[in-house]
Design a protein around this motif. Structure first.
Motif, short mmCIF file in Angstrom:
data_model
loop_
_atom_site.label_atom_id
_atom_site.label_comp_id
_atom_site.label_asym_id
_atom_site.label_seq_id
_atom_site.Cartn_x
_atom_site.Cartn_y
_atom_site.Cartn_z
N ILE A 267 0.43 -1.17 -0.04
CA ILE A 267 -0.43 -0.41 0.18
C ILE A 267 0.79 1.18 -0.02
CG2 ILE A 267 -1.68 1.34 0.83
CD1 ILE A 267 -2.83 -1.12 0.19
N ALA A 268 2.26 1.62 0.73
CA ALA A 268 2.70 1.73 0.58
C ALA A 268 3.59 2.73 -0.87
CB ALA A 268 3.70 2.07 2.12
N TYR A 272 -1.56 -2.07 -5.69
CA TYR A 272 -2.74 -2.50 -5.46
C TYR A 272 -3.24 -3.73 -6.78
CZ TYR A 272 -4.15 0.06 -9.60
OH TYR A 272 -3.76 0.83 -10.76
N ALA A 273 -4.41 -4.32 -6.41
CA ALA A 273 -4.85 -5.95 -6.95
C ALA A 273 -5.12 -5.40 -7.96
CB ALA A 273 -6.30 -5.79 -6.77
N GLY A 274 -3.73 -5.26 -9.27
CA GLY A 274 -4.32 -4.89 -10.08
C GLY A 274 -3.33 -3.85 -11.23
N PHE A 325 -8.70 -9.99 7.35
CA PHE A 325 -9.67 -10.00 6.00
C PHE A 325 -10.23 -8.61 5.65
CE2 PHE A 325 -11.13 -14.81 5.78
CZ PHE A 325 -9.51 -14.62 5.08
N LYS A 326 -10.08 -7.81 7.36
CA LYS A 326 -10.98 -7.05 7.07
C LYS A 326 -10.42 -6.01 6.90
CE LYS A 326 -13.10 -3.33 10.88
NZ LYS A 326 -13.37 -3.16 12.24
N TYR A 331 -8.33 -2.45 1.92
CA TYR A 331 -8.05 -1.57 -0.06
C TYR A 331 -8.53 -2.62 -1.07
CZ TYR A 331 -5.16 -0.46 4.13
OH TYR A 331 -4.38 -0.15 4.80
N ASP A 332 -10.04 -2.87 -0.69
CA ASP A 332 -10.85 -3.65 -1.56
C ASP A 332 -9.82 -5.17 -2.38
OD1 ASP A 332 -12.77 -4.56 -3.60
OD2 ASP A 332 -12.42 -3.63 -4.72
N MET A 333 -9.13 -5.51 -1.77
CA MET A 333 -7.90 -6.26 -2.24
C MET A 333 -8.50 -7.73 -2.13
SD MET A 333 -4.49 -5.05 -3.12
CE MET A 333 -3.60 -6.35 -2.82
#
Length: 532
Positions: A267-268, A272-274, A325-326, A331-333
């Motif tokens: 994240i830093a 992100y996913a994608g 999981f939370k 981060y919608d991952m």
């Protein structure tokens, strides 16, 4: 420049246009397909590159949905214990390795499996010390969930009987002396691995480059690979793949699974996913819910048949799993969770059900021990079962001793999953199993080892050749929400193809797959590998 791949027996895996002779590629994508005559007439003008497929069979590019490609490369430079057939042979291999080393060097390797030893006995720490008295030793089991270390390794790690072992791990002790036997389970291995000298960047890059070359030579056009623990974190992992795949044009398309330990680093970095492109992309966040069946650390809902006081290891308490999981969903991952035992899957789904789906599908990796209820819980459009068919031919028949007849009959139930409408992707988990995707396809179709004369372990779970190949093509695309980009050969999709030396769809005996080679590997319309 346009390229026509012509004179082939091309199975598109698209029911609307199942077989064609020629495919036209431009700017990395398929622009047309059809008969040799029509494609050459419409596209075969000046400056068109024409590649003759020589009548060979072509399928959509093969995708391995779960492996550790860097570990494949690293292992090739260390002591390979895969297939060692006895404890004595294992000790002999260690002794011979020790002779070749300089003082202070570590003996490192992987791949031993006591289940194929005649007496199923693991070497004691005294035996390890005898063959390698002057060298620290660390040797993970084939599954990676158990490891052997000698006294010198324990000494260098600063091990003490009163030290805290990471949650989910066990240093196995001799019941009479209360001293280590040399066997470590799950996270306990970190007390040793944290003291092994780190490889240099150039060493890691060389190992990764070697493995990526191997993957393409086996017909793989895509891999979903979990490497940060081997390659020095999230940033360095991305950097290495970016340099090799994007800049140097080496290897298959790579979707990078990032371990939960590196989420904040990711994240830093603004990833992100994608994140990335269709050659190198950040994928799901990987974590372990349990261990493996081989070392009896997979978490079961009731005890092991051959160890009535043991139900396996949970890597996290349920409350902690929920908070992980939370944290990831913040981060919608998506998540990619190792779940081998049925209780591990129950724990994961109970927590995961409390969250909205991410934009990219969650994947449940292995899902080896199931039941009807768990299969129904996997049937959602935002989840995929990430299965490893080669486990079947490796794990039977000892899996029956470990689980008992009832649970063994519901293990690796690939047919039931597909019939229930669960999307499945196929992987190898290399280096735990061989990298060759045709071996995974063979195991899915036959459910037995080569040369065995029975009809397969749980033969009702055997897949058709089409279903098995679909695991390693369209299934892999679904796992990363890229089914509109690849997985079948259609106009507008990426031109990723695997050319085979034999036609798997007309084989009278699936064992012919074992003598089948990747003749060509095409990625983005570019011929990346040609045998010979």
């Amino acid at each position: 420049m346009k390229t026509i791949y012509t004179n082939g027996n091309i199975y598109t895996m698209n029911p609307d246009e199942p077989v064609v002779q020629s495919i036209v590629a431009q700017d990395g994508r398929i622009v047309d397909m059809g008969t040799n005559e029509n494609m050459n007439l419409q596209w075969g003008r000046n400056e068109t590159n024409i590649i003759d497929l020589e009548g060979k069979t072509v399928i959509p590019g093969l995708i391995d949905s779960h492996l550790h490609i860097s570990s494949v490369g690293i292992n090739s430079q260390e002591l390979d214990l895969t297939g060692v057939e006895s404890k004595d042979a294992l000790l002999k291999a260690i002794k011979e390795k020790a002779i070749s080393l300089q003082p202070g060097e570590w003996i490192l390797g992987r791949g031993w499996d006591e289940n194929i030893f005649p007496d199923k006995q693991i070497p004691t720490i005294q035996e390890l010390d005898h063959v390698a008295p002057f060298f620290p030793l660390f040797l993970p089991r084939i599954c990676g969930h158990a490891s052997l270390a000698n006294s010198r390794a324990f000494t260098l790690s600063g091990y003490r009987s009163e030290m805290t072992i990471p949650y989910g791990g066990t240093v196995v002790l001799d019941p009479s002396t209360k001293r280590p036997t040399g066997l470590l389970l799950e996270t306990a291995s970190t007390i040793i691995t944290s003291h092994i000298p780190k490889k240099t960047y150039s060493q890691l890059k060389h190992a990764l480059k070697t493995a990526l070359h191997d993957a393409v030579s086996l017909g793989l056009t895509g891999i979903h690979t979990n490497d940060p623990n081997y390659l020095g974190g999230a940033f360095q992992t991305y950097k290495l793949f970016d340099e090799l795949v994007n800049k140097e044009g080496i290897g298959p398309r790579s979707n990078l699974l990032i371990d939960y330990d590196y989420l904040e680093e990711l994240i830093a970095l603004g990833m992100y996913a994608g994140y990335g492109n269709n050659k190198v992309m950040i994928g799901a966040i990987k974590l372990f819910a349990d261990g493996a069946l081989g070392g009896r650390t997979a978490l079961l809902s009731r005890p092991y048949e051959d160890a009535p006081n043991n139900s396996g290891n949970a890597m996290y308490e349920n409350e902690e799993l929920y908070h992980i999981f939370k944290d990831i969903r913040k981060y919608d991952m998506p998540v990619a969770v190792h779940t081998i035992g049925d209780q591990a899957l129950i724990n994961v789904l109970d927590s995961l059900d409390q969250f909205q789906p991410a934009k990219i599908r969650d994947r449940l990796i292995h899902v080896s021990v199931l039941n009807e209820e768990l299969i129904s819980r996997l049937k959602t459009p935002h989840r995929i079962a990430d299965v490893q068919p080669k486990f079947v031919s490796s794990d039977y028949p000892w899996i029956t001793e470990r689980l008992g007849e009832e649970r063994a009959n519901f293990s690796y139930p690939f047919k039931k999953l597909l019939q229930a409408g669960v999307w499945c992707a196929g992987g190898s988990d290399a280096p735990i199993e061989p990298l060759d995707p045709l071996l995974g396809i063979h195991a899915a179709v036959t459910r037995k080892k080569s040369g065995e004369t029975h009809n397969g372990y749980n033969e009702q779970e055997r897949l058709s050749m089409y279903e098995a190949i679909q695991l390693f093509t369209l299934g892999g695309a679904y796992a990363t929400n890229e089914e509109k980009e690849k997985g079948t050969l259609e106009r507008g999709k990426l031109c990723d193809m695997t050319v085979l030396s034999q036609n798997p769809f007309i084989m009278e005996d699936a064992d012919e797959l074992l003598n089948t080679n990747a003749e060509m590997t095409v990625i983005g319309g570019e011929l990346k590998y040609r045998r010979g």
